[in-house]
Scaffold this motif. Structure first.
Motif, PDB file in Angstrom:
ATOM      1  N   ARG A  30       0.849  -1.195   0.000  1.00  0.00           N
ATOM      2  CA  ARG A  30       0.000   0.000   0.000  1.00  0.00           C
ATOM      3  C   ARG A  30       0.884   1.244   0.000  1.00  0.00           C
ATOM      4  O   ARG A  30       1.928   1.223  -0.603  1.00  0.00           O
ATOM      5  CB  ARG A  30      -0.979  -0.076   1.161  1.00  0.00           C
ATOM      6  CG  ARG A  30      -1.844  -1.326   1.040  1.00  0.00           C
ATOM      7  CD  ARG A  30      -2.905  -1.582   2.083  1.00  0.00           C
ATOM      8  NE  ARG A  30      -3.268  -0.550   3.008  1.00  0.00           N
ATOM      9  CZ  ARG A  30      -3.090  -0.637   4.324  1.00  0.00           C
ATOM     10  NH1 ARG A  30      -2.545  -1.699   4.854  1.00  0.00           N
ATOM     11  NH2 ARG A  30      -3.487   0.335   5.112  1.00  0.00           N
ATOM     12  N   GLU A  32      -3.847   6.492  -0.717  1.00  0.00           N
ATOM     13  CA  GLU A  32      -3.984   5.688   0.496  1.00  0.00           C
ATOM     14  C   GLU A  32      -3.498   6.481   1.702  1.00  0.00           C
ATOM     15  O   GLU A  32      -2.848   7.515   1.550  1.00  0.00           O
ATOM     16  CB  GLU A  32      -3.207   4.378   0.334  1.00  0.00           C
ATOM     17  CG  GLU A  32      -3.798   3.528  -0.788  1.00  0.00           C
ATOM     18  CD  GLU A  32      -3.012   2.265  -1.060  1.00  0.00           C
ATOM     19  OE1 GLU A  32      -3.574   1.189  -0.816  1.00  0.00           O
ATOM     20  OE2 GLU A  32      -1.861   2.374  -1.507  1.00  0.00           O
ATOM     21  N   GLY A  57       0.757   2.639   4.782  1.00  0.00           N
ATOM     22  CA  GLY A  57       1.564   1.762   3.954  1.00  0.00           C
ATOM     23  C   GLY A  57       2.799   1.317   4.693  1.00  0.00           C
ATOM     24  O   GLY A  57       3.070   1.772   5.813  1.00  0.00           O
TER      25      GLY A  57
END
Length: 133
Positions: free
Chosen positions: A83, A88, A91
């Protein structure tokens, strides 16, 4: 500090001012967790403690950071990313950073957590124990 003609310490083929230097100067911010990781490695390589502190999550950021002047960060390997993309909020990046200290060479391997704080990617901390070689 790298000269404009030299490649960025992070390992990407761009020159430092066009790569991590723009994040260090505040002219831009890293759009992904991996690019933040690369820019943090470059900050270690050029001794930019202000950027390192600025790009550290407020809940885990140390009050100060003293870099070892004998330690030279030479090369970065990105092992995995999970990610951490442009759209997003969390991560992780696993990396191996190679260094030289006098005649000794070694590496540090870490699986790091990143999140967004006030819209910008920041380093949270290691997800697993840090491994020095």
């Amino acid at each position: 500090m790298p000269t404009p003609a030299l490649p960025c310490p992070c390992g990407l083929p761009a020159a430092y001012p066009d790569c991590c230097g723009r994040f260090h100067s505040g002219a831009g911010s890293a759009p992904t967790a991996e690019l933040l990781m690369r820019s943090r490695f470059s900050a270690f390589a050029v001794g930019d403690t202000a950027y390192l502190l600025r790009s550290w999550h407020s809940s885990t950021r140390p009050a100060r950071l003293d870099l070892d002047p004998e330690q030279r960060w030479e090369r970065l390997e990105i092992l995995t990313t999970e990610r951490g993309g442009m759209f997003e909020t969390e991560g992780s990046v696993e990396f191996r950073a190679h260094y030289r200290e006098g005649r000794h060479t070694g590496s540090l391997q870490e699986h790091s957590s990143f999140s967004r704080e006030a819209g910008a990617w920041v380093y949270v901390g290691p997800l697993s124990p840090v491994d020095f070689d």
